[in-house]
Design a protein around this motif. Structure first.
Motif, PDB file in Angstrom:
ATOM      1  N   GLU A  88       6.553  -2.735  -4.141  1.00 40.41           N
ATOM      2  CA  GLU A  88       5.977  -4.074  -4.241  1.00 40.41           C
ATOM      3  C   GLU A  88       6.622  -5.029  -3.249  1.00 40.41           C
ATOM      4  O   GLU A  88       7.827  -4.944  -2.984  1.00 40.41           O
ATOM      5  N   THR A  99       0.813  -1.225   0.000  1.00 39.05           N
ATOM      6  CA  THR A  99       0.000   0.000   0.000  1.00 39.05           C
ATOM      7  C   THR A  99       0.842   1.269   0.000  1.00 39.05           C
ATOM      8  O   THR A  99       0.302   2.377  -0.086  1.00 39.05           O
ATOM      9  N   SER A 121       4.173   8.459  -1.207  1.00 37.63           N
ATOM     10  CA  SER A 121       3.688   8.397   0.177  1.00 37.63           C
ATOM     11  C   SER A 121       4.837   8.100   1.133  1.00 37.63           C
ATOM     12  O   SER A 121       4.855   8.587   2.269  1.00 37.63           O
ATOM     13  N   THR A 166       3.536   3.870  -1.634  1.00 35.62           N
ATOM     14  CA  THR A 166       4.104   4.290  -2.917  1.00 35.62           C
ATOM     15  C   THR A 166       5.358   5.113  -2.670  1.00 35.62           C
ATOM     16  O   THR A 166       5.656   5.517  -1.540  1.00 35.62           O
ATOM     17  N   GLU A 167       6.089   5.385  -3.742  1.00 39.07           N
ATOM     18  CA  GLU A 167       7.278   6.231  -3.614  1.00 39.07           C
ATOM     19  C   GLU A 167       6.925   7.593  -3.033  1.00 39.07           C
ATOM     20  O   GLU A 167       7.640   8.124  -2.178  1.00 39.07           O
ATOM     21  N   ASN A 212       5.374   7.537 -10.301  1.00 38.11           N
ATOM     22  CA  ASN A 212       5.160   7.018  -8.954  1.00 38.11           C
ATOM     23  C   ASN A 212       4.830   5.519  -8.970  1.00 38.11           C
ATOM     24  O   ASN A 212       3.869   5.092  -9.601  1.00 38.11           O
ATOM     25  N   ARG A 213       5.648   4.717  -8.297  1.00 35.93           N
ATOM     26  CA  ARG A 213       5.467   3.270  -8.225  1.00 35.93           C
ATOM     27  C   ARG A 213       5.115   2.842  -6.802  1.00 35.93           C
ATOM     28  O   ARG A 213       5.499   3.479  -5.821  1.00 35.93           O
ATOM     29  N   THR A 214       4.418   1.723  -6.719  1.00 35.27           N
ATOM     30  CA  THR A 214       4.179   1.090  -5.428  1.00 35.27           C
ATOM     31  C   THR A 214       5.410   0.284  -5.019  1.00 35.27           C
ATOM     32  O   THR A 214       6.081  -0.320  -5.865  1.00 35.27           O
ATOM     33  N   TYR A 226      14.044  -1.218  -2.351  1.00 33.13           N
ATOM     34  CA  TYR A 226      13.639   0.197  -2.303  1.00 33.13           C
ATOM     35  C   TYR A 226      14.840   1.023  -1.835  1.00 33.13           C
ATOM     36  O   TYR A 226      15.489   0.694  -0.834  1.00 33.13           O
TER      37      TYR A 226
END
Length: 606
Positions: A394, A343, A348, A345-346, A390-392, A399
């Protein structure tokens, strides 16, 4: 009419160039102070091309039928980013230092071309190199009157009008009067009558002032002319001047309008004037020459004193690092809980990290835009997340987050690479991470004689990667300011680079640097481990001469799930355990509950 596409903007620029009788124009990321980070009004390259990295140059030829008719030149940090942001059908991509603006124009400019440039945005050495390149084709480099980008950028922002702020001696450890006296003595010892100081961080340091005119760097748009008699002129917009600033500067500093700076240069007629060719734009040299001043090329006399931090600045930085370490640790704990759910993302994650810093207290700004790179975006060295990219984060992926804060007592910069669970990381990722760690430890534990320059240490950070046929395309360490620029010279650690500022600067006690080796697999993931370090003296029994080493200043856990302990030596394991014991000692008292329990688990010996 507002230009709303980069294609339309490029076409509008070409029409403006044609109207001026120019065959091309060069657009750098720069301002009148040759800053790395510039105010919104000076973001001409981003407005024209869409590229928002911190280093790059575009060359636009007026004739759009030429092939290529334009080029974007960037270094190895931006080879992926430039392709994502700049239209490859309109701009050819070129790599620096393999090529340069001068070399590109020598190959692609039409015979006899008249190429324009803004003399307030380029250094004199750059001008000389490009003039020579164009002369080989019968062409000429021409300084423009008024930047042609500004003529077609109809909604261009104005320079910031925010007031300049006094930076207390309690943070600087030295008064502005004392600093100005040192500059006066420096001028007198060289038989010079004045020096022109144009770098914004140099002015901020010399006068003990700060500002909010440039995002991420607390400086105020201004110029200074300092004289051998100890007086100085500060050229700054009137709306930025407060009564507090006037009282702080006193009678020895005359405050003049920023627009009067050229007049100030002309008043130096007949005087011996020091100018730094690495930091002063070509227009300053031209104005002084026209006025009949005798120009002496010398490095800005504030650069080295600014880089060698005094005990008050060192203590302030440690205090800032303690708060910042707690903030980043809280963030990493939050990330360990939330990211495996798929849930986060980059964007957030970056927002949460900034919120953690704000909660830590006294955050004035970030020290640069957070690099929040999930999976393949982490392989873009200076990636900047946007709505489009913007990516989640995963589950079961890598990261990378590179970030920092601006606090009144210090500037921070840290990179951590984490594994987003719940599964086990692949062996390849652990291998690459551990090799980066080995390089980081090798540099952190280095002992070296006085006179050593950063390029002599760079191999320590790369050796474990080289043994596996791997490398990274960026420097290993940069200087860091004290509530100033996160990238500060003259010191650096990197591969030898002829002519690059800082290449020949010996490392001196009191200098801050980053220690940040990395590895990037295009399309898959990026790895970087970055702490800040302080050059300090080493006492070695029987040593023949002075020797130095590094004190590690950053204290945040390093991702243990990516560690392959079979690749580590006993000494490296000992470093890991000692480092994490220190993290627990400094950060532990600032955390409680689940975050404290997480920290203890991360800092347990391996």
């Amino acid at each position: 009419m507002l230009m709303n596409t980069h294609e339309a903007r490029l076409d509008a620029l070409r029409k403006e160039l044609a109207a001026r009788g120019l065959d091309g124009f060069v657009i750098p990321i720069s301002d009148e102070h040759m800053s790395e980070y510039v105010g919104h009004y000076a973001q001409r390259l981003e407005w024209l091309t869409g590229f928002n990295g911190s280093a790059g140059t575009a060359v636009v030829l007026t004739d759009s039928t030429l092939s290529p008719a334009a080029a974007m030149l960037v270094d190895g940090r931006y080879t992926l980013q430039v392709r994502d942001q700049v239209d490859g059908t309109r701009y050819a991509y070129a790599n620096v230092p393999a090529t340069s603006v001068a070399a590109w124009l020598a190959e692609h400019a039409p015979e006899g071309a008249r190429i324009g440039y803004d003399a307030w945005l380029h250094g004199s050495k750059w001008v000389q190199a490009v003039e020579q390149a164009l002369a080989s084709r019968g062409g000429a480099l021409l300084a423009v009157e008024g930047n042609p980008i500004d003529a077609v950028w109809h909604d261009q922002p104005s320079p910031s009008a925010a007031p300049a702020m006094v930076h207390p001696d309690a943070f600087t450890g030295e008064s502005s009067q004392t600093k100005r006296a040192a500059v006066s003595a420096w001028l007198t010892s060289r038989g010079l009558e004045a020096t022109v100081i144009t770098a914004l961080d140099s002015i901020a340091w010399l006068l003990n002032i700060r500002g909010t005119d440039v995002e991420r760097t607390p400086v105020a748009l201004s110029y200074v002319i300092a004289r051998a008699d100890g007086t100085a002129d500060l050229f700054i917009a009137g709306e930025k001047v407060t009564d507090e600033l006037r009282r702080h500067l006193g009678n020895a500093v005359t405050i003049r309008e920023r627009a009067a700076f050229v007049d100030g240069l002309r008043e130096l007629a007949g005087k011996r004037v020091a100018v730094d060719p690495e930091r002063a734009v070509d227009a300053i040299f031209k104005e002084l020459a026209r006025a009949g001043a005798s120009i002496v090329e010398e490095r800005d006399p504030t650069v080295l004193p600014k880089a060698v931090k005094n005990p008050v600045e060192q203590a302030g930085h440690r205090a800032a690092q303690s708060r910042d370490g707690a903030a980043v640790s809280r963030f990493l704990h939050w990330l360990s809980v939330e990211a495996p759910n798929g849930t986060v993302t980059e964007m957030s994650a970056a927002d949460k990290l900034q919120a953690c810093r704000q909660e830590a207290g006294d955050l004035r700004d970030l020290s640069f835009d957070t690099i929040s790179g999930a999976g393949p975006n982490g392989a873009v060295v200076h990636y900047r997340v946007s709505d489009e990219t913007n990516r989640t984060l995963e589950p079961n992926s890598v990261y990378l987050v590179d970030s920092g804060g601006q606090y009144p007592d210090g500037t921070t910069d840290i990179t951590r690479t984490v594994w987003v669970g719940p599964g086990e990381p692949p062996a390849e990722v652990k291998d690459r991470f551990t090799r980066v760690l080995k390089g980081h430890i090798a540099l952190a534990t280095a002992v070296f004689p006085a006179g050593t320059i950063g390029s002599q240490l760079d191999i320590l950070a790369r050796a474990a990667l080289w043994q596996a046929g791997l490398d990274y395309a960026h420097g290993t360490g940069h200087g860091v300011g004290s509530f100033l620029s996160v990238h500060e010279g003259p010191q650096r650690i990197g591969k030898p680079a002829g002519g690059q500022a800082g290449t020949d600067q010996p490392l001196l006690p009191g200098m801050f640097l980053s220690n940040e080796p990395g590895y990037y697999k295009t399309g898959e993931y990026g790895i970087r481990i970055e702490n800040l370090v302080l050059v300090e003296e080493r006492v070695i029994e029987g040593a023949e001469g002075a020797y130095y080493g590094f004190e590690t200043l950053t204290h945040v856990p390093i991702e243990r799930r990516l560690l392959d302990t079979t690749l580590l030596t006993r000494a490296e394991v000992a470093w890991w355990n000692a480092y994490h014991a220190r993290v627990l000692e400094i950060v532990g008292p600032q955390l409680d509950g689940a975050a404290r329990a997480w920290l203890e688990a991360q800092c347990a010996p391996v």
